[in-house]
Design an enzyme around this catalytic site. Structure first.
Site, PDB file in Angstrom:
ATOM      1  N   SER A 163      24.915   5.152 -36.464  1.00  0.00           N
ATOM      2  CA  SER A 163      24.372   5.045 -37.801  1.00  0.00           C
ATOM      3  C   SER A 163      24.631   3.685 -38.469  1.00  0.00           C
ATOM      4  CB  SER A 163      24.985   6.135 -38.687  1.00  0.00           C
ATOM      5  OG  SER A 163      26.404   5.943 -38.805  1.00  0.00           O
TER       6      SER A 163
ATOM      7  N   SER B 224      28.897   5.639 -33.634  1.00  0.00           N
ATOM      8  CA  SER B 224      28.050   4.965 -34.613  1.00  0.00           C
ATOM      9  C   SER B 224      28.339   3.486 -34.809  1.00  0.00           C
ATOM     10  CB  SER B 224      28.139   5.679 -35.970  1.00  0.00           C
ATOM     11  OG  SER B 224      27.537   6.946 -35.887  1.00  0.00           O
TER      12      SER B 224
ATOM     13  N   LYS C 239      28.309  -1.639 -44.706  1.00  0.00           N
ATOM     14  CA  LYS C 239      27.553  -0.419 -44.411  1.00  0.00           C
ATOM     15  C   LYS C 239      27.283   0.342 -45.703  1.00  0.00           C
ATOM     16  CE  LYS C 239      27.549   3.558 -41.282  1.00  0.00           C
ATOM     17  NZ  LYS C 239      28.243   4.248 -40.159  1.00  0.00           N
TER      18      LYS C 239
END
Length: 382
Positions: free
Chosen positions: A136, A160, A79
């Protein structure tokens, strides 16, 4: 979607540890898949061929020296907002993962978080490019769903990990808060995996927690008592989403993994408390947020005196388009458990009549990730 490498991360690690494959070969194959598939998905903001080659060479040296690594040679999407220095990245790399690139997260200029931004445009849902992949951890979920990598890192402060897992049709696990150091002062944001297999998520979790690798998760020895709630008492869940998630739960009942228990579940709406804990303008005061946290924990403690698991849809609505969610709260069914700290998982549940992926969301008592993973293992069997 491209199936990519159908092997699990653990199967890859087994092959590298046994000398049947190498980290170098697995990294090269992952980079080839990214080059071939990512133009149609935009899951990655950066690709790291040099970093991957150096890390793979180090893993191969360690294996030749006699080490056995739980995730030896496993290609990993990272990420972008975490990079290689986060706690989970450091632990995963020490366990043998090979980072191949940075996965997309929301960009600036909007308050909604269910998308991924790249220099080539927004990240596209592998099931349909018209839809958002969720966020996210957008690129991580999309990269795993498209078969570019078997594992990718996520972090879950309100949903997320679980929301993009649901909308991309993969598995997303939020561990018990505090098992791994949180990424925010409020203690809401918990690291967790995006994966395609329960065994891979379990191996990832053991690395994060610093526990010895255990056996692969197996279906529960007895059906786990499970309460169902489509709304938790406050969410405006679409009926078509609830129907798909409930149908998947009923399949797990028939498989003997869970047994339904009628329990009334009405939780305190966490919205104001979440904003208060994050210090956002317009939210509850800190004292009010802590009162809500205490109320949620008390309400859930009562629920878990009667059942082992709580089941909901992961999101109250299907994936939205790239214009954004409007007034809908994609995290309405997930963020209460960031406040309470309970572990939760999103499993692929099926599709709406329009073909949109839906997730089945399961919540367990603190520290009972094993219950979630055992049901995930049962779900893979049918």
């Amino acid at each position: 979607m491209d199936g990519g490498d159908e092997g699990s991360a653990c199967a890859m690690a087994d092959a590298v540890n046994a000398g049947r494959s190498s980290a170098r070969a697995l990294a090269a194959a992952a980079l080839e898949r990214i080059a071939r598939l990512d133009p149609g998905v935009r899951a990655f903001t950066e690709v790291w061929p040099r970093e991957a080659a150096e890390r793979a060479a180090d893993v191969d040296r360690r294996i030749r020296a006699g080490e056995r690594l739980p995730l030896a040679g496993v290609p990993l999407g990272v990420k972008a907002t975490e990079g290689l220095t986060s706690v989970q990245s450091v632990r995963l790399l020490a366990a043998g993962c090979v980072p191949v690139g940075a996965t997309s997260t929301p960009g600036p200029g909007t308050q909604w978080q269910t998308w991924g931004a790249t220099g080539r445009g927004p990240t596209l849902n592998p099931y349909d490019p018209r839809w958002s992949p969720g966020g996210s951890s957008a690129g991580s979920a999309a990269a795993v769903a498209a078969g570019m990598v078997p594992l990718a890192t996520g972090s879950d402060g309100a949903g997320s990990v679980r929301v993009p897992a649901a909308w991309c049709g993969v598995l997303g696990l939020k561990p018990t808060n505090g098992l791994v150091p949180a990424r925010d002062r409020a203690g809401l944001n918990t690291p967790g995996p995006l994966a395609r297999h329960a065994r891979d998520a379990a191996a990832y979790l053991s690395v994060l927690a610093g526990t010895p690798p255990g056996p692969a998760p197996r279906p529960p020895e007895r059906p786990l008592r499970t309460a169902w709630s489509a709304t938790l008492g406050f969410a405006g869940t679409d009926s078509e989403v609830a129907e798909v998630a409930l149908a998947r739960l009923e399949e797990l009942v028939r498989a003997g993994a869970v047994t339904p228990h009628e329990v009334s579940v009405r939780l305190t709406d966490p919205a104001g408390a979440w904003h208060g804990l994050r210090g956002r303008a317009g939210g509850a005061t800190a004292a009010g947020a802590e009162r809500t946290r205490a109320a949620l924990r008390a309400e859930l403690a009562e629920v878990f005196t009667r059942v082992d698991l709580l089941a909901t849809p992961t999101t109250p609505h299907p994936p939205h388009g790239h214009e954004g969610p409007g007034e809908r709260m994609s995290v309405a069914l997930t963020w209460a458990f960031n406040i309470s700290g309970h572990p939760a998982i999103s499993l692929p549940a099926g599709f709406t009549p329009a073909g949109a992926p839906v997730g089945l969301h399961l919540v367990a008592r603190p520290g009972r990730e094993a219950d979630l993973l055992s049901v995930a293992a049962a779900a893979e069997g049918g």
